[in-house]
Design an enzyme around this catalytic site. Structure first.
Site, PDB file in Angstrom:
ATOM      1  N   HIS A 174     -10.805 -22.518 -48.803  1.00 24.41           N
ATOM      2  CA  HIS A 174     -11.478 -22.378 -50.095  1.00 24.41           C
ATOM      3  C   HIS A 174     -11.240 -23.649 -50.910  1.00 24.41           C
ATOM      4  O   HIS A 174     -10.084 -24.088 -51.044  1.00 24.41           O
ATOM      5  CB  HIS A 174     -10.891 -21.219 -50.904  1.00 24.41           C
ATOM      6  CG  HIS A 174     -11.068 -19.855 -50.324  1.00 24.41           C
ATOM      7  ND1 HIS A 174     -11.983 -18.949 -50.827  1.00 24.41           N
ATOM      8  CD2 HIS A 174     -10.448 -19.212 -49.306  1.00 24.41           C
ATOM      9  CE1 HIS A 174     -11.907 -17.820 -50.151  1.00 24.41           C
ATOM     10  NE2 HIS A 174     -10.970 -17.948 -49.214  1.00 24.41           N
ATOM     11  N   ASP A 234     -19.402 -20.082 -51.750  1.00 27.29           N
ATOM     12  CA  ASP A 234     -18.924 -18.708 -51.607  1.00 27.29           C
ATOM     13  C   ASP A 234     -19.901 -17.750 -52.286  1.00 27.29           C
ATOM     14  O   ASP A 234     -20.408 -18.024 -53.377  1.00 27.29           O
ATOM     15  CB  ASP A 234     -17.528 -18.582 -52.231  1.00 27.29           C
ATOM     16  CG  ASP A 234     -16.825 -17.309 -51.801  1.00 27.29           C
ATOM     17  OD1 ASP A 234     -15.836 -17.389 -51.059  1.00 27.29           O
ATOM     18  OD2 ASP A 234     -17.278 -16.214 -52.217  1.00 27.29           O
ATOM     19  N   ILE A 235     -20.145 -16.625 -51.637  1.00 29.20           N
ATOM     20  CA  ILE A 235     -21.107 -15.648 -52.153  1.00 29.20           C
ATOM     21  C   ILE A 235     -20.591 -14.957 -53.427  1.00 29.20           C
ATOM     22  O   ILE A 235     -21.382 -14.429 -54.214  1.00 29.20           O
ATOM     23  CB  ILE A 235     -21.443 -14.624 -51.042  1.00 29.20           C
ATOM     24  CG1 ILE A 235     -22.802 -13.984 -51.272  1.00 29.20           C
ATOM     25  CG2 ILE A 235     -20.349 -13.580 -50.883  1.00 29.20           C
ATOM     26  CD1 ILE A 235     -23.321 -13.209 -50.074  1.00 29.20           C
ATOM     27  N   ASN A 269      -6.205 -18.270 -46.781  1.00 28.51           N
ATOM     28  CA  ASN A 269      -5.551 -16.971 -46.682  1.00 28.51           C
ATOM     29  C   ASN A 269      -5.362 -16.587 -45.219  1.00 28.51           C
ATOM     30  O   ASN A 269      -6.208 -16.899 -44.376  1.00 28.51           O
ATOM     31  CB  ASN A 269      -6.401 -15.904 -47.379  1.00 28.51           C
ATOM     32  CG  ASN A 269      -6.552 -16.160 -48.869  1.00 28.51           C
ATOM     33  OD1 ASN A 269      -5.617 -16.636 -49.517  1.00 28.51           O
ATOM     34  ND2 ASN A 269      -7.716 -15.870 -49.420  1.00 28.51           N
ATOM     35  N   VAL A 272     -12.327 -12.377 -44.085  1.00 30.47           N
ATOM     36  CA  VAL A 272     -13.223 -12.854 -43.018  1.00 30.47           C
ATOM     37  C   VAL A 272     -12.351 -13.580 -41.994  1.00 30.47           C
ATOM     38  O   VAL A 272     -11.680 -14.570 -42.343  1.00 30.47           O
ATOM     39  CB  VAL A 272     -14.319 -13.786 -43.571  1.00 30.47           C
ATOM     40  CG1 VAL A 272     -15.202 -14.292 -42.426  1.00 30.47           C
ATOM     41  CG2 VAL A 272     -15.173 -13.070 -44.617  1.00 30.47           C
ATOM     42  N   HIS A 287     -10.975 -20.478 -42.676  1.00 35.27           N
ATOM     43  CA  HIS A 287     -11.764 -21.187 -43.679  1.00 35.27           C
ATOM     44  C   HIS A 287     -10.855 -21.665 -44.797  1.00 35.27           C
ATOM     45  O   HIS A 287      -9.821 -21.059 -45.082  1.00 35.27           O
ATOM     46  CB  HIS A 287     -12.868 -20.285 -44.246  1.00 35.27           C
ATOM     47  CG  HIS A 287     -12.391 -18.941 -44.705  1.00 35.27           C
ATOM     48  ND1 HIS A 287     -12.174 -17.890 -43.852  1.00 35.27           N
ATOM     49  CD2 HIS A 287     -12.073 -18.492 -45.942  1.00 35.27           C
ATOM     50  CE1 HIS A 287     -11.745 -16.840 -44.538  1.00 35.27           C
ATOM     51  NE2 HIS A 287     -11.667 -17.187 -45.812  1.00 35.27           N
TER      52      HIS A 287
HETATM   53  P1  AMP Z   1     -10.959 -14.646 -47.571  1.00 41.42           P
HETATM   54  O1  AMP Z   1     -10.726 -13.478 -48.472  1.00 41.42           O
HETATM   55  O2  AMP Z   1      -9.972 -15.761 -47.723  1.00 41.42           O
HETATM   56  O3  AMP Z   1     -11.139 -14.213 -46.131  1.00 41.42           O
HETATM   57  O4  AMP Z   1     -12.325 -15.287 -48.057  1.00 41.42           O
HETATM   58  C1  AMP Z   1     -13.556 -14.845 -47.611  1.00 41.42           C
HETATM   59  C2  AMP Z   1     -14.573 -15.350 -48.597  1.00 41.42           C
HETATM   60  O5  AMP Z   1     -15.825 -15.329 -47.965  1.00 41.42           O
HETATM   61  C3  AMP Z   1     -14.687 -14.511 -49.857  1.00 41.42           C
HETATM   62  O6  AMP Z   1     -14.417 -15.337 -50.990  1.00 41.42           O
HETATM   63  C4  AMP Z   1     -16.133 -14.007 -49.830  1.00 41.42           C
HETATM   64  O7  AMP Z   1     -16.707 -13.966 -51.107  1.00 41.42           O
HETATM   65  C5  AMP Z   1     -16.794 -15.017 -48.926  1.00 41.42           C
HETATM   66  N1  AMP Z   1     -17.944 -14.542 -48.159  1.00 41.42           N
HETATM   67  C6  AMP Z   1     -18.032 -13.433 -47.392  1.00 41.42           C
HETATM   68  N2  AMP Z   1     -19.224 -13.358 -46.805  1.00 41.42           N
HETATM   69  C7  AMP Z   1     -19.914 -14.469 -47.205  1.00 41.42           C
HETATM   70  C8  AMP Z   1     -21.224 -14.972 -46.934  1.00 41.42           C
HETATM   71  N3  AMP Z   1     -22.082 -14.315 -46.127  1.00 41.42           N
HETATM   72  N4  AMP Z   1     -21.590 -16.133 -47.522  1.00 41.42           N
HETATM   73  C9  AMP Z   1     -20.750 -16.782 -48.344  1.00 41.42           C
HETATM   74  N5  AMP Z   1     -19.501 -16.376 -48.617  1.00 41.42           N
HETATM   75  C10 AMP Z   1     -19.101 -15.223 -48.068  1.00 41.42           C
END
Ligand code: AMP
Ligand code: ZN
Length: 114
Positions: A103, A31-32, A88, A97, A101
């Site tokens: 976590h 995760d970024i 989520n 996003v 996915h």
């Molecule tokens: P959610 O809030 O459950 O949709 O999680 C989305 C996750 O994606 C968040 O924890 C972000 O930090 C992560 N995220 C968004 N863009 C990227 C990316 N380009 N590379 C890695 N993680 C990302």
């Protein structure tokens, strides 16, 4: 593949990511914005926006995500101390996003869900 989806682009190697695992069905990357020492996202390569779009026909992918999370956790010594898996769904669930996915969070004491 959804042309404006960040995670589709990562799964197609069109956007960079810190990939920790990949096979024909899924890809896992750091995760970024990590919330724990281990914070890995495990995603299917096919575009499914959220849990709301899971059906009998595509729900097998969830088992693959969970089993891969389990394997990554075990590789990192997290099986015995423990870890958290989170998925989520939509805005009130905290989804930002819209490509399904999982976590994987671990490596520190996690607090209760808020
Ligand atoms: P959610 O809030 O459950 O949709 O999680 C989305 C996750 O994606 C968040 O924890 C972000 O930090 C992560 N995220 C968004 N863009 C990227 C990316 N380009 N590379 C890695 N993680 C990302
Ligand atoms: Zn996508």
């Amino acid at each position: 593949m959804s042309s404006d989806c960040t995670f589709c682009k990562i799964s197609q190697h069109e956007l960079p990511a810190d990939i920790v695992y990949e096979d024909d069905d899924l890809i896992a990357f750091n995760d970024i914005g990590p919330q724990a020492p281990t914070h890995v996202l495990i995603i299917p390569k096919i575009h499914v926006p959220s849990v709301n779009e899971l059906t009998e026909d595509n729900c097998d992918l969830v088992s693959k995500l969970v089993l891969r999370a389990k394997a990554i956790a075990a590789e990192r010594g997290l099986a015995e101390p423990g870890y958290r898996l989170v998925m989520n769904c939509n805005a009130e669930g905290g989804q930002t996003v819209f490509h399904i996915h999982l976590h994987l969070l671990g490596g520190r004491q996690l607090k209760g869900m808020g």
